[in-house]
Design an enzyme around this catalytic site. Structure first.
Site, PDB file in Angstrom:
ATOM      1  CG  ASP A  57     -13.840   6.374  -0.883  1.00  0.00           C
ATOM      2  OD1 ASP A  57     -13.628   5.846   0.471  1.00  0.00           O
ATOM      3  OD2 ASP A  57     -12.764   6.496  -1.816  1.00  0.00           O
ATOM      4  NE  ARG A 101      -3.782   0.435   1.902  1.00  0.00           N
ATOM      5  CZ  ARG A 101      -5.020   0.578   2.446  1.00  0.00           C
ATOM      6  NH1 ARG A 101      -5.327   1.224   3.621  1.00  0.00           N
ATOM      7  NH2 ARG A 101      -6.137  -0.002   1.904  1.00  0.00           N
TER       8      ARG A 101
HETATM    9  N1   CP Z   1     -11.250  -0.551   2.467  1.00  0.00           N
HETATM   10  C1   CP Z   1     -10.046  -0.476   2.619  1.00  0.00           C
HETATM   11  O1   CP Z   1      -9.143  -0.876   2.097  1.00  0.00           O
HETATM   12  O2   CP Z   1      -9.657  -0.472   4.224  1.00  0.00           O
HETATM   13  P1   CP Z   1      -8.460  -0.053   4.990  1.00  0.00           P
HETATM   14  O3   CP Z   1      -7.923   1.263   4.438  1.00  0.00           O
HETATM   15  O4   CP Z   1      -8.925  -0.315   6.343  1.00  0.00           O
HETATM   16  O5   CP Z   1      -7.458  -1.229   4.490  1.00  0.00           O
HETATM   17  N1  NVA Z   2     -10.178   6.753  -1.084  1.00  0.00           N
HETATM   18  C1  NVA Z   2      -9.816   5.995   0.132  1.00  0.00           C
HETATM   19  C2  NVA Z   2     -10.062   4.411   0.160  1.00  0.00           C
HETATM   20  C3  NVA Z   2      -9.625   3.896   1.541  1.00  0.00           C
HETATM   21  C4  NVA Z   2      -9.844   2.336   1.095  1.00  0.00           C
HETATM   22  C5  NVA Z   2      -8.299   6.328   0.586  1.00  0.00           C
HETATM   23  O1  NVA Z   2      -7.424   6.390  -0.323  1.00  0.00           O
HETATM   24  O2  NVA Z   2      -7.960   6.682   1.550  1.00  0.00           O
END
Ligand code: CP
Ligand code: NVA
Length: 307
Positions: free
Chosen positions: A223, A100
């Site tokens: 979102d 991530r």
């Molecule tokens: N939806 C999602 O990816 O949640 P997290 O940011 O908690 O991993």
């Molecule tokens: N758009 C949001 C998604 C979280 C899972 C973010 O990037 O924080």
């Protein structure tokens, strides 16, 4: 397929195949309890996470393997070591990587230099695992994909919006995004989605009109307005910008009577949706969250050629 970095290259058949496996895994998890015996998943985090981290970690454990979690601030990542060296060294210890990161270019560099599969666990631009899981959830709830209408209301220039555009157009779901003109989806991604939609005889619509986007929808999706990469200093301005795009009961009433409400979570009540909507009867957000586990397993099994 070596990696999953976005849904750009995903076709209808590929999505349906993954959904089929996710469903089998969900039904009989015990059949898969040793399939990744002793395999190791490395998880690299530049941003926070709950669902992605826990579902991948629990997922690999339930498949018979192990997870190693690496917060980049505790490692030489980027500061003292290039992304390519991180990729090459990690490939000597582990079997698969989920990362991530902030920038899409960085996950692409990681994948190019890793000799093991790399999964995008969210960048500023894409969140493919979330949308694969969401398509599985939609199939479960609506018993079909093709011909449905999904309405995304809120931040258009957003990882979830981008992969929803690519995922919906791949499976023939009409997608209608209602977002402010200051935050529209990136044009190059919309162009790819429009091409995919042509093949599947579905529609891609981007407008600044939340009501038009929500009209007659089977799925209303919201979102956060404050994605992980957005500086806190922008909060006040963004609340003003996105307020007309809040999903509330009035907006939900424009969708079909049996419409479902989705949010990938984390969610903030009173912002991207009201508490009445996210805690109401049409909301399926925790079923949606649960399915991350089943689909992460299918994703890992697919990339490790076990399904
Ligand atoms: N939806 C999602 O990816 O949640 P997290 O940011 O908690 O991993
Ligand atoms: N758009 C949001 C998604 C979280 C899972 C973010 O990037 O924080």
């Amino acid at each position: 397929m070596k990696d999953i970095l976005s849904l750009i290259d995903w076709s209808n058949e590929m999505v349906l195949e993954l959904i089929k496996h996710s469903s089998a895994i969900k039904k009989n998890p015990e059949n898969y309890s040793d399939v990744l015996h002793n395999k190791t998943l490395l998880m690299i985090f530049e941003k926070p996470s709950l669902r992605t981290r826990v579902s991948f970690e629990v997922g690999i454990i339930q498949l018979g393997g192990y997870a190693v979690v690496m917060e980049t601030r505790d490692t030489p990542f980027r500061e003292k070591e290039s992304i390519s060296d991180t990729a090459k060294a990690s490939s000597r210890y582990c079997d698969i990587i989920m990362a991530r990161l902030y920038k899409q270019e960085d996950i692409e560099e990681l994948a190019e230099n890793a000799t093991i599969p790399v999964i995008n666990g969210l960048t500023d631009t894409f969140h493919p695992c979330q949308i694969l899981s969401d398509l599985f959830t939609i199939q479960e709830k609506k018993k079909k994909l093709k011909g449905l209408k999904l309405s995304f209301i809120g931040d258009g220039n957003n990882n979830i919006t981008h992969d929803l555009l690519l995922g919906c157009s791949a499976v023939g779901i009409d997608i209608s995004v209602g977002c402010p003109k200051e935050s529209v989806p990136q044009k190059w991604i919309v162009d790819i989605a429009v091409e995919k939609a042509k093949k599947n005889i579905s529609n891609v619509e981007i407008s600044n009109d939340a009501k038009k986007a929500a009209a007659n929808a089977d799925i209303v999706y919201a979102d956060t307005w404050m994605s992980y990469h957005v500086p806190k200093s922008e909060k006040e301005a963004r609340i003003k910008l996105f307020q007309p795009y809040q999903v509330n009961e009035e907006l939900m009433s424009l969708a079909k009577k049996d419409a479902i409400f989705m949010n990938c979570l984390p969610a903030m009540r009173g912002y991207e949706q009201t508490a009445e909507v996210i805690d109401g009867k049409q909301s399926i957000v925790f079923d949606q969250a649960e399915n991350r586990l089943h689909v992460q397993k299918a994703i890992m099994l697919k990339l490790l050629n076990k399904i």
